[in-house]
Design a protein around this motif. Structure first.
Motif, PDB file in Angstrom:
ATOM      1  N   GLY A  58      -2.622  -9.527 -12.453  1.00 12.50           N
ATOM      2  CA  GLY A  58      -2.966 -10.846 -11.983  1.00 12.50           C
ATOM      3  C   GLY A  58      -4.119 -10.364 -11.486  1.00 12.50           C
ATOM      4  N   ALA A  59      -4.210  -9.745 -10.201  1.00 17.11           N
ATOM      5  CA  ALA A  59      -5.425  -9.402  -9.554  1.00 17.11           C
ATOM      6  C   ALA A  59      -6.706  -8.951 -10.566  1.00 17.11           C
ATOM      7  CB  ALA A  59      -5.088  -8.207  -8.745  1.00 17.11           C
ATOM      8  N   VAL A  60      -6.345  -8.064 -11.467  1.00 15.74           N
ATOM      9  CA  VAL A  60      -7.601  -7.808 -12.508  1.00 15.74           C
ATOM     10  C   VAL A  60      -7.863  -8.753 -13.191  1.00 15.74           C
ATOM     11  CG1 VAL A  60      -7.898  -6.406 -14.458  1.00 15.74           C
ATOM     12  CG2 VAL A  60      -6.569  -5.483 -12.657  1.00 15.74           C
ATOM     13  N   LEU A  61      -7.022  -9.752 -13.631  1.00 16.58           N
ATOM     14  CA  LEU A  61      -7.195 -10.964 -14.382  1.00 16.58           C
ATOM     15  C   LEU A  61      -8.254 -11.991 -13.281  1.00 16.58           C
ATOM     16  CD1 LEU A  61      -4.313 -11.730 -16.328  1.00 16.58           C
ATOM     17  CD2 LEU A  61      -6.381 -10.869 -17.147  1.00 16.58           C
ATOM     18  N   VAL A  62      -7.947 -11.806 -12.200  1.00 17.92           N
ATOM     19  CA  VAL A  62      -8.711 -12.738 -11.349  1.00 17.92           C
ATOM     20  C   VAL A  62     -10.161 -12.025 -10.971  1.00 17.92           C
ATOM     21  CG1 VAL A  62      -9.157 -13.419  -8.746  1.00 17.92           C
ATOM     22  CG2 VAL A  62      -6.683 -13.850  -9.782  1.00 17.92           C
ATOM     23  N   GLY A  63     -10.042 -10.786 -10.975  1.00 18.93           N
ATOM     24  CA  GLY A  63     -11.376 -10.145 -10.686  1.00 18.93           C
ATOM     25  C   GLY A  63     -12.260 -10.431 -11.947  1.00 18.93           C
ATOM     26  N   VAL A  64     -11.719 -10.506 -13.312  1.00 17.99           N
ATOM     27  CA  VAL A  64     -12.316 -10.553 -14.387  1.00 17.99           C
ATOM     28  C   VAL A  64     -12.974 -12.010 -14.814  1.00 17.99           C
ATOM     29  CG1 VAL A  64     -12.328 -10.028 -17.001  1.00 17.99           C
ATOM     30  CG2 VAL A  64     -11.372  -8.192 -15.234  1.00 17.99           C
ATOM     31  N   PHE A  65     -12.100 -12.683 -14.701  1.00 20.31           N
ATOM     32  CA  PHE A  65     -12.245 -14.168 -15.071  1.00 20.31           C
ATOM     33  C   PHE A  65     -12.678 -15.122 -14.231  1.00 20.31           C
ATOM     34  CE2 PHE A  65      -9.339 -12.269 -18.402  1.00 20.31           C
ATOM     35  CZ  PHE A  65     -10.169 -12.491 -19.336  1.00 20.31           C
ATOM     36  N   THR A  66     -12.693 -14.917 -12.873  1.00 15.44           N
ATOM     37  CA  THR A  66     -13.256 -15.894 -11.863  1.00 15.44           C
ATOM     38  C   THR A  66     -14.531 -15.380 -11.223  1.00 15.44           C
ATOM     39  OG1 THR A  66     -11.879 -14.892 -10.162  1.00 15.44           O
ATOM     40  CG2 THR A  66     -10.827 -16.568 -11.395  1.00 15.44           C
ATOM     41  N   ALA A 119     -17.208 -15.103  -8.211  1.00 20.69           N
ATOM     42  CA  ALA A 119     -16.978 -14.436  -6.913  1.00 20.69           C
ATOM     43  C   ALA A 119     -16.698 -15.603  -5.824  1.00 20.69           C
ATOM     44  CB  ALA A 119     -18.316 -13.757  -6.377  1.00 20.69           C
ATOM     45  N   ALA A 120     -17.189 -16.720  -5.804  1.00 15.09           N
ATOM     46  CA  ALA A 120     -16.796 -17.937  -5.037  1.00 15.09           C
ATOM     47  C   ALA A 120     -15.483 -18.290  -5.018  1.00 15.09           C
ATOM     48  CB  ALA A 120     -17.828 -18.945  -5.199  1.00 15.09           C
ATOM     49  N   GLN A 121     -14.739 -18.065  -6.216  1.00 16.70           N
ATOM     50  CA  GLN A 121     -13.476 -18.401  -6.478  1.00 16.70           C
ATOM     51  C   GLN A 121     -12.430 -17.478  -6.236  1.00 16.70           C
ATOM     52  OE1 GLN A 121     -12.842 -21.712  -7.605  1.00 16.70           O
ATOM     53  NE2 GLN A 121     -15.007 -22.081  -7.194  1.00 16.70           N
ATOM     54  N   PHE A 122     -12.728 -16.242  -5.545  1.00 13.60           N
ATOM     55  CA  PHE A 122     -11.587 -15.257  -5.559  1.00 13.60           C
ATOM     56  C   PHE A 122     -10.380 -15.822  -4.637  1.00 13.60           C
ATOM     57  CE2 PHE A 122     -14.827 -11.828  -6.755  1.00 13.60           C
ATOM     58  CZ  PHE A 122     -14.465 -11.830  -7.803  1.00 13.60           C
ATOM     59  N   GLY A 123     -11.186 -16.210  -3.503  1.00  9.04           N
ATOM     60  CA  GLY A 123     -10.133 -16.811  -2.677  1.00  9.04           C
ATOM     61  C   GLY A 123      -9.042 -17.828  -2.821  1.00  9.04           C
ATOM     62  N   LYS A 124      -9.225 -18.819  -3.869  1.00  9.61           N
ATOM     63  CA  LYS A 124      -8.628 -19.597  -4.327  1.00  9.61           C
ATOM     64  C   LYS A 124      -7.458 -19.031  -5.242  1.00  9.61           C
ATOM     65  CE  LYS A 124     -11.883 -23.312  -3.891  1.00  9.61           C
ATOM     66  NZ  LYS A 124     -12.935 -24.336  -4.698  1.00  9.61           N
ATOM     67  N   TRP A 125      -7.692 -17.989  -5.955  1.00  7.97           N
ATOM     68  CA  TRP A 125      -6.904 -17.457  -6.971  1.00  7.97           C
ATOM     69  C   TRP A 125      -5.948 -16.545  -6.538  1.00  7.97           C
ATOM     70  CZ3 TRP A 125      -5.712 -20.001 -11.264  1.00  7.97           C
ATOM     71  CH2 TRP A 125      -6.494 -21.109 -11.839  1.00  7.97           C
ATOM     72  N   ILE A 126      -6.396 -15.541  -5.369  1.00 12.12           N
ATOM     73  CA  ILE A 126      -5.533 -14.346  -4.930  1.00 12.12           C
ATOM     74  C   ILE A 126      -4.176 -15.149  -4.669  1.00 12.12           C
ATOM     75  CG2 ILE A 126      -5.108 -12.930  -3.567  1.00 12.12           C
ATOM     76  CD1 ILE A 126      -6.688 -11.900  -5.601  1.00 12.12           C
ATOM     77  N   PRO A 127      -4.031 -16.364  -3.610  1.00 13.56           N
ATOM     78  CA  PRO A 127      -2.982 -16.721  -3.065  1.00 13.56           C
ATOM     79  C   PRO A 127      -1.945 -17.508  -4.337  1.00 13.56           C
ATOM     80  CG  PRO A 127      -4.643 -17.672  -1.899  1.00 13.56           C
ATOM     81  CD  PRO A 127      -5.151 -17.052  -3.001  1.00 13.56           C
ATOM     82  N   ILE A 128      -2.542 -17.947  -5.497  1.00 15.43           N
ATOM     83  CA  ILE A 128      -1.870 -18.223  -6.635  1.00 15.43           C
ATOM     84  C   ILE A 128      -0.920 -16.856  -7.323  1.00 15.43           C
ATOM     85  CG2 ILE A 128      -2.001 -19.210  -8.924  1.00 15.43           C
ATOM     86  CD1 ILE A 128      -4.284 -20.949  -7.839  1.00 15.43           C
ATOM     87  N   VAL A 129      -1.683 -15.933  -7.357  1.00 11.44           N
ATOM     88  CA  VAL A 129      -1.175 -14.519  -7.839  1.00 11.44           C
ATOM     89  C   VAL A 129       0.035 -14.312  -6.675  1.00 11.44           C
ATOM     90  CG1 VAL A 129      -1.424 -12.220  -8.352  1.00 11.44           C
ATOM     91  CG2 VAL A 129      -3.071 -13.824  -8.800  1.00 11.44           C
ATOM     92  N   LEU A 130      -0.042 -14.480  -5.514  1.00  5.96           N
ATOM     93  CA  LEU A 130       1.150 -14.187  -4.554  1.00  5.96           C
ATOM     94  C   LEU A 130       2.289 -15.187  -4.806  1.00  5.96           C
ATOM     95  CD1 LEU A 130       2.260 -12.544  -2.409  1.00  5.96           C
ATOM     96  CD2 LEU A 130       1.163 -14.022  -0.932  1.00  5.96           C
TER      97      LEU A 130
END
Length: 96
Positions: free
Chosen positions: A25-33, A35-46
């Motif tokens: 999930g973290a790799v997918l966030v890093g690849v597909f989002t 840079a400004a959106q990282f903070g929105k998707w990491i909590p969704i992975v958690l």
């Protein structure tokens, strides 16, 4: 818990898959989002890790060690996502 107890094998079989899914999930966030959106998707992975953790632990139908397995699964997930957040922050701040 000692190594000769069967609880350790159950813990490894039920905790490590959650960690693997969090890394994916973290790799997918890093690849597909962006840079400004990282903070929105990491909590969704958690949040997904929490749901998967409880699903896996309830599917084992084993009461002994439930809290320890959940703590290991979620604690590891938080550490993995903290490291991913730090790495993604460095990548976001890097000059283009």
């Amino acid at each position: 818990m000692t190594i000769d107890q069967p609880g350790l094998a159950l813990a490894l079989r039920s905790v490590i898959p959650v960690w693997v899914l969090v890394v994916i999930g973290a790799v997918l966030v890093g690849v597909f989002t962006p840079a400004a959106q990282f903070g929105k998707w990491i909590p969704i992975v958690l949040a997904a890790a929490i749901l998967v953790t409880f699903s896996v632990q309830l599917a084992t139908e084993e009461k002994v060690g439930f809290v320890n397995r959940v703590m290991a699964s979620l604690g590891g997930s938080v550490v993995i996502l903290a490291a991913a957040t730090a790495i993604l922050a460095v990548i976001a701040l890097a000059p283009k």
